[in-house]
Write an enzyme that holds these catalytic residues in place. Structure first.
Site, mmCIF file in Angstrom:
data_model
loop_
_atom_site.group_PDB
_atom_site.id
_atom_site.type_symbol
_atom_site.label_atom_id
_atom_site.label_comp_id
_atom_site.label_asym_id
_atom_site.label_seq_id
_atom_site.Cartn_x
_atom_site.Cartn_y
_atom_site.Cartn_z
ATOM 1 N N GLU A 1 9.533 -71.149 4.915
ATOM 2 C CA GLU A 1 9.482 -72.291 5.297
ATOM 3 C C GLU A 1 9.929 -73.916 7.037
ATOM 4 O OE1 GLU A 1 8.192 -74.911 2.307
ATOM 5 O OE2 GLU A 1 6.407 -73.542 1.215
ATOM 6 N N GLU B 1 4.403 -67.039 -0.927
ATOM 7 C CA GLU B 1 3.573 -67.722 -2.603
ATOM 8 C C GLU B 1 2.447 -68.696 -2.778
ATOM 9 O OE1 GLU B 1 6.795 -71.241 -1.431
ATOM 10 O OE2 GLU B 1 7.888 -70.461 -1.074
#
Length: 517
Positions: free
Chosen positions: A198, A321
């Site tokens: 991220e 994810e």
């Protein structure tokens, strides 16, 4: 005229009701049983274990002095359950935690390892007793491949290069010497590596152009020290529908430097109002499932961008994810993300895995978040107790697709309608395994209506059909520590072969796996 008009309206209403009733019966699926050519990667069924809440400490790892049966501190019951589920890869140590994690803190004698503060998840202090050796040895016990997430947020190029050398090198050098000193003679030969996590957020708040350049720099020094050419580098990918991020990475990173590009998407009603995992109504259920089904749009659009720059599909889309995200359970640490798991989560898993299967040409890894005690966990623990969630059972049932050949499928579904909105009620995917057995996975998200389905098996000649089903009466039903087996798979009796076609009746809120021979 008024009576005539009234009669016309009554007749029209009756026609609409009749048509609606007919539509509710009209589900059709066509499976091209001889047209399969794409392999469904087993890594689509992978998982994610972050240093977050009770996923590692108090979940997987209880320490070797615990009275809970364990091997080197890792719970034996969790290992047995995950081996039954056939977990192909496990991502670690994060997540956001990865870009604050310095691997050297977690190797060597446990008594000499420094304590650290988990700044992302609850501000708790942990002693690094679970580190690289502990994780990689646990993966060997699980029979799973490790997927290590490297620190490029607060770590250096040298640090990540040293980690690759420490776990993979079989030649004499400072890192392999250190590994041997710490008790491991042979390398683990780790194939999957995340180059940050991220990067658009907790991994550094980078712009896509900046991250693409950082990726190139770090990836350059991530040599595969076994010289087998097998290292698989995953770029930190887009947050949901940030298509510019994917475009920038595909355009800016040479294809010989990257093997996968990540994507993250959670099934959430609203970020600031996620709702309870167990105390929710049908409106919330509908919105959560709608968010889950959005994965189809996201995978399609990100794949289309990747196709522009990689028409041969050499670079994988890695959805590392995904899952449902709700408010934490009452009385638990809000930074630990501990939530219960209902039949709603089973449906999220069922429809999402069908989407991944049907996009197997590009989606070649996915990691459910997370394995134990965090978010849409497959296992929950309470001291010595352990339960398998509805999501666990779906993952175990769907494992029949791992490395099987995807069969093209066309679904014509009724609508599940709530208010003025609607979603397709039926989701499906199909495959044939190496022994010639065909499996079809089906999900009915409608909580009120059963679905009658006619499946045409083009090119197939089958003699038997069997199956397993996972369902429950209420959307909020779940397994608890007092009733650990409230929801579990049962034999499915709602399918029959007739005249070359397969007739199936799906109960409301159900997931079914059919096996045809």
């Amino acid at each position: 005229m008024r009576i005539s008009s009234l009669l016309s309206k009554i007749a029209l209403t009756g026609l609409l009701v009749t048509n609606y009733a007919f539509a509710q019966q009209k589900n059709t699926i066509v499976v091209e049983t001889k047209q399969g050519k794409t392999q469904i990667s087993k890594y689509i069924y992978s998982h994610f274990a972050e240093h977050l809440g009770r996923c590692i400490y108090g979940g997987f790892y209880v320490g070797d002095t615990s009275k809970i049966p364990n091997t080197n501190g890792v719970r034996n019951d969790i290992v047995a359950a995950l081996k039954k589920m056939k977990i192909p890869a496990l991502r670690w140590p994060g997540g956001c935690f990865a870009d604050t994690y310095h691997w050297r803190d977690g190797v060597g004698p446990k008594a000499e390892r420094p304590s650290i503060v988990n700044r992302w998840w609850g501000g708790v202090t942990e002693d690094n007793s679970f580190g690289t050796h502990d994780f990689l040895n646990m993966c060997e016990a699980l029979g799973t491949e490790p997927y290590l997430a490297g620190n490029i947020g607060s770590g250096t190029v040298q640090e990540l290069a040293d980690w690759v050398q420490y776990v993979n090198s079989d030649t004499k050098n400072p890192m392999s010497d250190l590994r041997k000193k710490n008790g491991r003679e042979k390398p683990w030969s780790v194939r999957f590596w995340g180059v940050g996590n991220e990067a658009w957020g907790c991994g550094g708040n980078m712009t896509p152009d900046y991250y693409a350049n950082e990726f190139r720099k770090y990836a350059t020094f991530m040599s595969d020290w076994t010289n087998t050419g097998h290292i698989f580098r995953v770029a930190s990918g887009a947050n949901v529908d940030d298509y510019n991020w994917t475009e920038t990475l595909m355009k800016g990173i040479p294809k010989q430097m990257v093997e996968g590009v990540a994507l993250h998407h959670y099934s959430i009603v609203e970020w600031n109002k996620k709702g309870s995992a167990t105390k929710f109504n049908e409106d919330t259920y509908f919105k959560t499932i709608k968010s889950a089904l959005r994965m189809e749009e996201l995978v399609t659009k990100h794949s289309a961008i990747m196709d522009k720059y990689d028409p041969e599909k050499k670079v994988a889309l890695v959805v590392d994810e995904w899952g449902g995200w709700y408010e934490v359970e009452d009385g638990t640490n809000p930074g630990f993300l501990y939530q219960q798991n209902t039949i709603r989560d089973a449906l999220i898993a069922g429809v999402t895995l069908n989407i991944f299967n049907n996009h197997a040409e590009r989606v070649r890894m996915a990691n459910l978040a997370q394995t134990v005690n965090v978010l849409q966990a497959v296992i929950l623990t309470d001291k010595e107790k352990m339960i398998l969630t509805p999501t666990y059972h779906v993952m175990e049932m769907y494992s029949v697709h791992q490395d099987a050949t995807l069969l093209p499928i066309k679904v014509t579904s009724n609508d599940y309608t709530f208010g003025t909105d609607k979603l397709p009620a039926v989701s499906a995917s199909a495959s044939v395994d190496k022994s010639g057995v065909t499996h079809i996975t089906l999900a009915n998200i409608d909580p009120k209506n059963a679905q009658d389905i006619e499946l045409t098996l083009d090119g197939g000649a089958y003699k038997t059909v069997t199956g397993r089903a996972l369902t429950s009466k209420n959307l909020q039903d779940r397994n608890t520590f007092d009733q650990p087996n409230a929801i579990q798979p049962v034999a499915f009796k709602g399918a029959s072969l007739k005249g070359g076609k397969l007739q199936v009746k799906l109960s409301p809120i159900s997931v079914v796996v059919l096996e045809l021979k």
